[in-house]
Enzyme design. Structure first.
Site, mmCIF file in Angstrom:
data_model
loop_
_atom_site.group_PDB
_atom_site.id
_atom_site.type_symbol
_atom_site.label_atom_id
_atom_site.label_comp_id
_atom_site.label_asym_id
_atom_site.label_seq_id
_atom_site.Cartn_x
_atom_site.Cartn_y
_atom_site.Cartn_z
ATOM 1 N N CYS A 270 -22.930 68.101 54.099
ATOM 2 C CA CYS A 270 -22.254 66.850 54.495
ATOM 3 C C CYS A 270 -21.451 66.160 53.382
ATOM 4 C CB CYS A 270 -23.226 65.860 55.091
ATOM 5 S SG CYS A 270 -24.791 66.517 55.632
ATOM 6 N N ARG A 299 -33.025 75.324 50.024
ATOM 7 C CA ARG A 299 -34.039 74.288 50.178
ATOM 8 C C ARG A 299 -35.375 74.827 49.701
ATOM 9 N NH1 ARG A 299 -32.401 72.267 56.294
ATOM 10 N NH2 ARG A 299 -30.261 71.732 55.774
ATOM 11 N N GLN A 317 -25.566 77.986 57.063
ATOM 12 C CA GLN A 317 -25.440 77.281 58.337
ATOM 13 C C GLN A 317 -24.012 77.387 58.827
ATOM 14 O OE1 GLN A 317 -26.519 73.375 56.675
ATOM 15 N NE2 GLN A 317 -28.143 73.328 58.197
ATOM 16 N N ASP A 319 -21.989 75.141 59.881
ATOM 17 C CA ASP A 319 -22.070 73.677 59.841
ATOM 18 C C ASP A 319 -20.706 73.047 60.083
ATOM 19 O OD1 ASP A 319 -23.266 71.274 59.531
ATOM 20 O OD2 ASP A 319 -23.629 71.456 57.376
ATOM 21 N N HIS A 321 -18.754 68.976 60.574
ATOM 22 C CA HIS A 321 -18.823 67.519 60.633
ATOM 23 C C HIS A 321 -17.598 67.032 61.373
ATOM 24 C CE1 HIS A 321 -21.631 68.495 57.407
ATOM 25 N NE2 HIS A 321 -22.325 67.522 57.956
ATOM 26 N N LYS A 401 -30.873 63.063 66.999
ATOM 27 C CA LYS A 401 -30.247 64.374 67.213
ATOM 28 C C LYS A 401 -30.622 64.985 68.549
ATOM 29 C CE LYS A 401 -33.963 66.768 64.847
ATOM 30 N NZ LYS A 401 -34.422 67.928 64.134
ATOM 31 N N HIS A 447 -22.855 65.406 62.804
ATOM 32 C CA HIS A 447 -23.244 66.643 62.108
ATOM 33 C C HIS A 447 -23.644 67.606 63.211
ATOM 34 C CE1 HIS A 447 -24.467 64.260 58.383
ATOM 35 N NE2 HIS A 447 -24.550 63.337 59.305
HETATM 36 ZN ZN ZN Z 1 -24.316 67.194 57.823
#
Ligand code: ZN
Ligand code: ZN
Length: 572
Positions: A270, A299, A317, A319, A321, A401, A447
């Site tokens: 992010c 992580r 990911q 991912d 945004h 979420k 997200h």
């Molecule tokens: Zn994010």
């Protein structure tokens, strides 16, 4: 009948059987769990598979005797005295930790007493179908400095047919285990000793599978108005402090120094995307802006929870945004939900479950923003007429979420997509856009991931298909097998011809028997085998065998290519 009560009651019966066979074994705890129950015992000698059989036999006797579960109430003091006399040290410790002055115990038969709150079935005879499954080590209270106990897992169902069905599915799940198939199909491996735990190395075939998935995702994102961005794997700690990750997530992050500055390996993508958003002035006409990144994150997961591709320390990911106005949020969320369903269908998953997770105890931002964000997510699901379950308090620290879980061929759920609605991070980073009235406003940030962790998704794919991937995903689509050396030149021609059509082909020109080559290619779960002998050379044809179907007979090479192209397009 309540399955939990039944299973928990069955754990008592198991403990009773163990105490009868090994009177000096000490009892710890015996709860019901998702798929059955367990009981922890302190016993010097390890339980063997033969011991499990003995215990099962003894349990059968206790069930046949149809002993009632008799509840008694004691004072804490009396209970401590009783369990001290029984030499059940763990039970004594449990009672000492209880806040209540009254303690309940249950007796089954004349000899067996257990500390328990209940409830149980009326008598042991109500247990109709059970099975002991395995033994594992487990620390008392799960703390590594405590004594190691032995945990016996078992399961129990209302009927024999349900138990048999469960055991069959378990057996199938073991066959499909992605860790086993990952090695067998040469997709990936872990090198715990030298490379570290939870870090996956993709071998060529796994890397091919992953490349196919990533290429597919890039195309699908571009089609839907996303822009691809790429951000670094490491970023200064200051950025993570600004984003709030440092405060809320630092225990899961890796930090290190470069030139006296502290950096963190990114656990999320992010902040980088917000810096790109902030790189220039934005107008309402620019929104929504959708940034997509195949972002690799790291992580710190505890070593005990690492599990194949499903829980790793480094993963990628898919991912994105989305920066949008408050008015656009609902349509954007709906479009993401559609996107998720379309992708899942392409990968062969048609059954999904949806959950909405709300504000957790630890959170950033204002309560009213949380309410608005939760509303936007919920309204989108309602407008799409989708049914969902609510998980109170299960949201991420920065926003509520939607979780979408897919169901695999064995009806197991896998977490994949999430959509999070976030008002807090745009504030922290002071993201703005100029609205049509000339005023500066704050965008909302969504997200979202579709597959989630690509590693975990590949694990799910392997188990869903039992390694027999559909043609469009198969790392090797065709294996060409010449029968004799005299067919090799023609086989090489065919190989080139298929390759020039972007088909993924291997040629097995080893000096092995035809049967062995076919068997090995079948073990590799390759969708098509092309067998070439003198007859095929003479007639300029190929003999085709299809996985799971068998011989398709002779084909013209072009005819075969056309059929494969159709099959790839259909993603079947
Ligand atoms: Zn994010
Ligand atoms: Zn109980």
């Amino acid at each position: 009948m309540d399955l939990e009560t039944l299973r928990h009651s069955c754990s008592h019966v198991m403990a009773q059987a163990v105490k009868k066979l090994w009177p000096s074994a000490k009892l710890a705890i015996g709860p019901s769990i998702a798929d059955g129950f367990y009981y922890d015992f302190d016993k010097a000698e390890p339980f063997t598979p033969e011991d499990l059989e003995k215990i099962e036999k003894e349990m059968g006797q206790i069930i046949e005797d149809d002993l009632p579960f008799v509840r008694e109430e004691l004072s804490k003091k009396e209970a401590i005295k009783l369990f001290k006399k029984l030499k059940e040290d763990y039970k004594v410790e449990l009672i000492e930790d209880l806040a209540d002055e009254k303690v309940t115990i249950y007796k089954t038969g004349d000899k067996f007493i257990d500390l328990c709150r209940g409830p149980h079935v009326k008598s042991t005879g109500e247990i109709k179908a059970f099975k002991l499954l395995s033994v594992a080590g487990a620390y008392w209270h799960g703390i590594e400095t405590n004594p190691m106990l032995q945990r016996i897992y078992g399961t129990c169902f209302g009927t024999k047919a349900e138990l048999d069905n469960y055991l069959k599915l378990q057996e199938e799940a073991i066959k499909r285990d992605h860790r086993k198939l990952g090695s067998q199909l040469e997709l990936f491996d872990f090198y715990y000793e030298l490379a570290g735990a939870g870090l996956v190395l993709y071998h060529p075939k796994g890397a091919m599978l992953r490349t196919i998935i990533e290429d597919y995702e890039k195309r699908e994102h571009l089609k839907r108005g996303y822009e691809i961005v790429i951000t670094p794997h490491i970023l200064k700690v200051d950025l993570w402090k600004k984003s709030g990750h440092y405060d809320y997530y630092k225990d899961n992050m890796y930090f290190f120094e470069i030139d006296d500055k502290t950096y963190a390996v990114k656990p999320m993508n992010c902040p980088g995307h917000m810096l790109i958003y902030k790189s220039k002035l934005r107008s309402y006409r620019d929104l929504p802006i959708r940034y997509f990144e195949l972002g690799t994150v790291y992580r710190h997961e505890k070593s005990g929870v690492l599990h194949g591709l499903l829980r790793v320390r480094g993963f990628t990911q898919d991912d994105a945004h989305i920066f949008c106005t408050a008015e656009q949020a609902k349509d954007e969320i709906k479009a993401v939900v559609d996107f998720v369903f379309a992708v899942m269908k392409d990968f062969g998953f048609t059954d999904v479950g949806i959950e909405l997770s709300t504000r957790p105890k630890k959170f950033i931002g204002s309560e009213s923003d949380w309410d608005k964000a939760t509303q936007a997510l919920e309204d989108s699901l309602k407008e799409k007429n989708l049914s969902y379950k609510i998980n109170p308090g299960d949201g991420a620290f920065y926003g509520p979420k939607i979780d979408i879980k897919l169901k695999d061929a064995l009806n197991r759920e896998w977490q994949c997509a999430t959509i999070q609605c976030d008002f807090a991070l745009p504030k922290k980073f002071d993201l703005t856009y100029t609205d049509s009235d000339g005023k500066e406003k704050r965008p909302i940030m969504l997200h979202r991931v579709i597959l989630g962790s690509i590693e975990r998704f590949i694990g799910a794919l392997i188990e869903h298909y039992a390694g027999a991937f559909p043609l469009w995903l198969a790392p090797t689509q065709i294996m060409i097998i010449p029968i004799k050396d005299s067919a090799i030149d023609y086989a090489k021609d065919i190989e080139q011809r298929l390759k020039s059509q972007d088909l993924r082909v291997e040629l097995d020109s080893r000096n092995e028997t035809l049967n062995k080559k076919i068997r090995e290619a079948e073990m590799q779960k390759i969708p098509y085998l092309v067998i070439i002998g003198e007859k095929e050379v003479g007639s300029s044809t190929i003999a085709v065998r299809k996985r799971g179907v068998g011989d398709l007979g002779a084909k013209e090479p072009q005819e075969f290519i056309n059929e494969l192209k159709q099959e790839i397009l259909a993603k079947k």
